[in-house]
Design a protein around this motif. Sequence first.
Motif, PDB file in Angstrom:
ATOM      1  N   PHE A 120    -120.319 -10.376 -43.414  1.00 25.97           N
ATOM      2  CA  PHE A 120    -120.225  -9.769 -44.746  1.00 25.97           C
ATOM      3  C   PHE A 120    -119.593 -10.748 -45.723  1.00 25.97           C
ATOM      4  CE2 PHE A 120    -117.456  -7.727 -47.883  1.00 25.97           C
ATOM      5  CZ  PHE A 120    -118.346  -6.893 -48.538  1.00 25.97           C
ATOM      6  N   SER A 121    -120.219 -10.877 -46.886  1.00 23.47           N
ATOM      7  CA  SER A 121    -119.615 -11.619 -47.995  1.00 23.47           C
ATOM      8  C   SER A 121    -119.997 -10.906 -49.281  1.00 23.47           C
ATOM      9  CB  SER A 121    -120.079 -13.080 -48.018  1.00 23.47           C
ATOM     10  OG  SER A 121    -121.477 -13.160 -48.217  1.00 23.47           O
ATOM     11  N   GLN A 122    -119.221 -11.145 -50.337  1.00 19.70           N
ATOM     12  CA  GLN A 122    -119.464 -10.434 -51.588  1.00 19.70           C
ATOM     13  C   GLN A 122    -118.860 -11.206 -52.750  1.00 19.70           C
ATOM     14  OE1 GLN A 122    -119.169  -6.002 -51.723  1.00 19.70           O
ATOM     15  NE2 GLN A 122    -117.524  -6.358 -53.216  1.00 19.70           N
ATOM     16  N   LYS A 123    -119.527 -11.110 -53.888  1.00 21.76           N
ATOM     17  CA  LYS A 123    -118.997 -11.670 -55.126  1.00 21.76           C
ATOM     18  C   LYS A 123    -118.427 -10.534 -55.971  1.00 21.76           C
ATOM     19  CE  LYS A 123    -121.724 -12.972 -58.555  1.00 21.76           C
ATOM     20  NZ  LYS A 123    -122.671 -13.751 -59.396  1.00 21.76           N
ATOM     21  N   PHE A 124    -117.141 -10.634 -56.301  1.00 22.95           N
ATOM     22  CA  PHE A 124    -116.417  -9.659 -57.110  1.00 22.95           C
ATOM     23  C   PHE A 124    -116.180  -8.354 -56.344  1.00 22.95           C
ATOM     24  CE2 PHE A 124    -118.937 -11.750 -60.774  1.00 22.95           C
ATOM     25  CZ  PHE A 124    -118.118 -12.862 -60.748  1.00 22.95           C
ATOM     26  N   GLY A 125    -115.261  -7.554 -56.832  1.00 22.78           N
ATOM     27  CA  GLY A 125    -114.950  -6.276 -56.217  1.00 22.78           C
ATOM     28  C   GLY A 125    -113.476  -6.140 -55.906  1.00 22.78           C
ATOM     29  N   TYR A 126    -113.184  -5.200 -55.011  1.00 21.71           N
ATOM     30  CA  TYR A 126    -111.811  -4.962 -54.547  1.00 21.71           C
ATOM     31  C   TYR A 126    -111.812  -5.037 -53.028  1.00 21.71           C
ATOM     32  CZ  TYR A 126    -107.322  -2.738 -53.609  1.00 21.71           C
ATOM     33  OH  TYR A 126    -106.049  -2.472 -53.155  1.00 21.71           O
ATOM     34  N   PHE A 127    -110.818  -5.738 -52.465  1.00 26.44           N
ATOM     35  CA  PHE A 127    -110.752  -6.015 -51.039  1.00 26.44           C
ATOM     36  C   PHE A 127    -109.347  -5.666 -50.552  1.00 26.44           C
ATOM     37  CE2 PHE A 127    -113.518  -8.763 -53.404  1.00 26.44           C
ATOM     38  CZ  PHE A 127    -114.713  -8.739 -52.707  1.00 26.44           C
ATOM     39  N   GLU A 128    -109.258  -4.949 -49.426  1.00 26.24           N
ATOM     40  CA  GLU A 128    -107.955  -4.428 -49.007  1.00 26.24           C
ATOM     41  C   GLU A 128    -107.824  -4.437 -47.492  1.00 26.24           C
ATOM     42  OE1 GLU A 128    -105.608  -0.947 -50.963  1.00 26.24           O
ATOM     43  OE2 GLU A 128    -106.773  -0.057 -49.317  1.00 26.24           O
ATOM     44  N   CYS A 129    -106.601  -4.711 -47.040  1.00 19.79           N
ATOM     45  CA  CYS A 129    -106.254  -4.688 -45.620  1.00 19.79           C
ATOM     46  C   CYS A 129    -104.972  -3.886 -45.456  1.00 19.79           C
ATOM     47  CB  CYS A 129    -106.051  -6.123 -45.117  1.00 19.79           C
ATOM     48  SG  CYS A 129    -105.395  -6.262 -43.446  1.00 19.79           S
ATOM     49  N   ARG A 130    -104.943  -3.004 -44.454  1.00 20.29           N
ATOM     50  CA  ARG A 130    -103.732  -2.250 -44.111  1.00 20.29           C
ATOM     51  C   ARG A 130    -103.243  -2.767 -42.770  1.00 20.29           C
ATOM     52  NH1 ARG A 130    -102.254   2.977 -41.578  1.00 20.29           N
ATOM     53  NH2 ARG A 130    -100.451   3.818 -42.721  1.00 20.29           N
ATOM     54  N   CYS A 131    -102.015  -3.248 -42.720  1.00 21.70           N
ATOM     55  CA  CYS A 131    -101.581  -3.957 -41.519  1.00 21.70           C
ATOM     56  C   CYS A 131    -100.067  -3.979 -41.368  1.00 21.70           C
ATOM     57  CB  CYS A 131    -102.111  -5.389 -41.533  1.00 21.70           C
ATOM     58  SG  CYS A 131    -101.549  -6.349 -42.960  1.00 21.70           S
ATOM     59  N   ILE A 132     -99.631  -4.365 -40.157  1.00 26.93           N
ATOM     60  CA  ILE A 132     -98.244  -4.678 -39.847  1.00 26.93           C
ATOM     61  C   ILE A 132     -98.172  -6.162 -39.545  1.00 26.93           C
ATOM     62  CG2 ILE A 132     -96.323  -4.288 -38.256  1.00 26.93           C
ATOM     63  CD1 ILE A 132     -97.411  -1.477 -37.768  1.00 26.93           C
ATOM     64  N   LEU A 133     -97.224  -6.859 -40.143  1.00 30.37           N
ATOM     65  CA  LEU A 133     -97.135  -8.309 -40.005  1.00 30.37           C
ATOM     66  C   LEU A 133     -96.431  -8.702 -38.706  1.00 30.37           C
ATOM     67  CD1 LEU A 133     -96.023  -9.162 -43.660  1.00 30.37           C
ATOM     68  CD2 LEU A 133     -98.318  -8.704 -42.777  1.00 30.37           C
ATOM     69  N   PRO A 134     -96.806  -9.842 -38.126  1.00 29.83           N
ATOM     70  CA  PRO A 134     -96.153 -10.306 -36.897  1.00 29.83           C
ATOM     71  C   PRO A 134     -94.747 -10.834 -37.182  1.00 29.83           C
ATOM     72  CG  PRO A 134     -97.738 -11.935 -37.660  1.00 29.83           C
ATOM     73  CD  PRO A 134     -97.895 -10.736 -38.554  1.00 29.83           C
ATOM     74  N   LYS A 135     -93.849 -10.576 -36.234  1.00 34.11           N
ATOM     75  CA  LYS A 135     -92.450 -10.997 -36.382  1.00 34.11           C
ATOM     76  C   LYS A 135     -92.268 -12.407 -35.854  1.00 34.11           C
ATOM     77  CE  LYS A 135     -90.731  -6.304 -35.495  1.00 34.11           C
ATOM     78  NZ  LYS A 135     -89.876  -5.481 -34.597  1.00 34.11           N
ATOM     79  N   GLY A 136     -91.682 -13.258 -36.683  1.00 32.78           N
ATOM     80  CA  GLY A 136     -91.377 -14.618 -36.269  1.00 32.78           C
ATOM     81  C   GLY A 136     -91.229 -15.523 -37.472  1.00 32.78           C
ATOM     82  N   ALA A 137     -90.109 -16.241 -37.550  1.00 32.47           N
ATOM     83  CA  ALA A 137     -89.843 -17.074 -38.720  1.00 32.47           C
ATOM     84  C   ALA A 137     -90.826 -18.217 -38.850  1.00 32.47           C
ATOM     85  CB  ALA A 137     -88.410 -17.618 -38.650  1.00 32.47           C
ATOM     86  N   ASP A 138     -91.504 -18.565 -37.760  1.00 32.85           N
ATOM     87  CA  ASP A 138     -92.437 -19.688 -37.770  1.00 32.85           C
ATOM     88  C   ASP A 138     -93.887 -19.228 -37.720  1.00 32.85           C
ATOM     89  OD1 ASP A 138     -92.143 -18.615 -35.274  1.00 32.85           O
ATOM     90  OD2 ASP A 138     -92.114 -20.518 -34.204  1.00 32.85           O
ATOM     91  N   ILE A 139     -94.125 -17.930 -37.937  1.00 25.29           N
ATOM     92  CA  ILE A 139     -95.470 -17.369 -37.856  1.00 25.29           C
ATOM     93  C   ILE A 139     -96.014 -17.125 -39.255  1.00 25.29           C
ATOM     94  CG2 ILE A 139     -96.887 -15.475 -36.987  1.00 25.29           C
ATOM     95  CD1 ILE A 139     -94.737 -14.975 -34.872  1.00 25.29           C
ATOM     96  N   TRP A 140     -97.268 -17.465 -39.446  1.00 22.59           N
ATOM     97  CA  TRP A 140     -97.926 -17.351 -40.749  1.00 22.59           C
ATOM     98  C   TRP A 140     -99.183 -16.506 -40.572  1.00 22.59           C
ATOM     99  CZ3 TRP A 140     -95.914 -20.612 -44.763  1.00 22.59           C
ATOM    100  CH2 TRP A 140     -96.572 -20.517 -45.987  1.00 22.59           C
ATOM    101  N   SER A 141     -99.103 -15.226 -40.927  1.00 21.60           N
ATOM    102  CA  SER A 141    -100.297 -14.375 -40.870  1.00 21.60           C
ATOM    103  C   SER A 141    -100.884 -14.254 -42.261  1.00 21.60           C
ATOM    104  CB  SER A 141     -99.955 -12.995 -40.309  1.00 21.60           C
ATOM    105  OG  SER A 141     -99.056 -12.305 -41.156  1.00 21.60           O
TER     106      SER A 141
END
Length: 289
Positions: A120-141
């Motif tokens: 899936f790809s799209q030009k323009f619109g609204y995009f949303e994710c509902r999530c819990i972030l991973p714990k860790g000072a060196d982690i980049w989600s």
Amino acid sequence: MKAIFCKLLSVIITLISMFAIELNQPTIPDPTKKVDLSQFRMTFEDDFDGELDRSVWSGHYTYGDASSIRKGSYWNNNMAYTEDGKLIIPLRYLPDGMGGTGAGWYTAGLDTDSDAPNGFSQKFGYFECRCILPKGADIWSAFWMFNDSVVNVDGSGRDGTEVDIFESFSYGDLLSNVVQCNLHWDGYGEAHQTGGHCKTYVIGNNPYEEFNTYGLEWNENEYIFYVNGKEFYRTDEGGVCQNPLYLVLSVEVKGDNAVSSERDENAAPADFIVDYVRAYQYIDIIDAK
């Protein structure tokens, strides 16, 4: 009276946020500026019920069962899975390695590019994710958007821009409930350009323990970033991408060549937990087709 109060509050929050951006400090989402979903129609939804649909989600520059190096860890598509109606992207230390590579930290990056049969790809619109972030000072989600034209060097992001709807990087800081948005264009070499840097507080739910939503409204003139449906930043840097972009969910570890710069094999594992990903298109664009 209520309308006047809301307008005054919005002005105050805007001024505070402008000052915060100048000082590279987090802004405050504006409760009076909410995303208006009535102007959109849903075009994509994955609630991750059942098995992970790999006809939609493929590895981001990671192919088949093979592992690829991603900063201080490896990406392997088989690390990602669904459980209880959630997508789990775990971070685990594997002493025996996986996918032809050796010991190290393993996680995944998934995208909806056309490599997958039902991408899936799209030009323009609204995009949303509902999530819990991973714990860790060196982690980049992150939840972000991309196309292959991002690497084109033409002085503009109009053909392709990496749009980071959110990046998490503040776990363990004094103020850890912070995420950041970013824009990147003109490739990742000497010509690389970046902008749209804005940090914001995640107000309400603890982002590492509870679900929050992170969204982007994108039109031909600007990008507007949201946390829990409330606007925290808007920009037109890079000229605003005018080509379709696909969706990416990923976890990374700080470091290089699959060697973590901050965690050893005894560090705690972590999970990026995604409840859903949704995309919407402007109704007037759909009706004009």
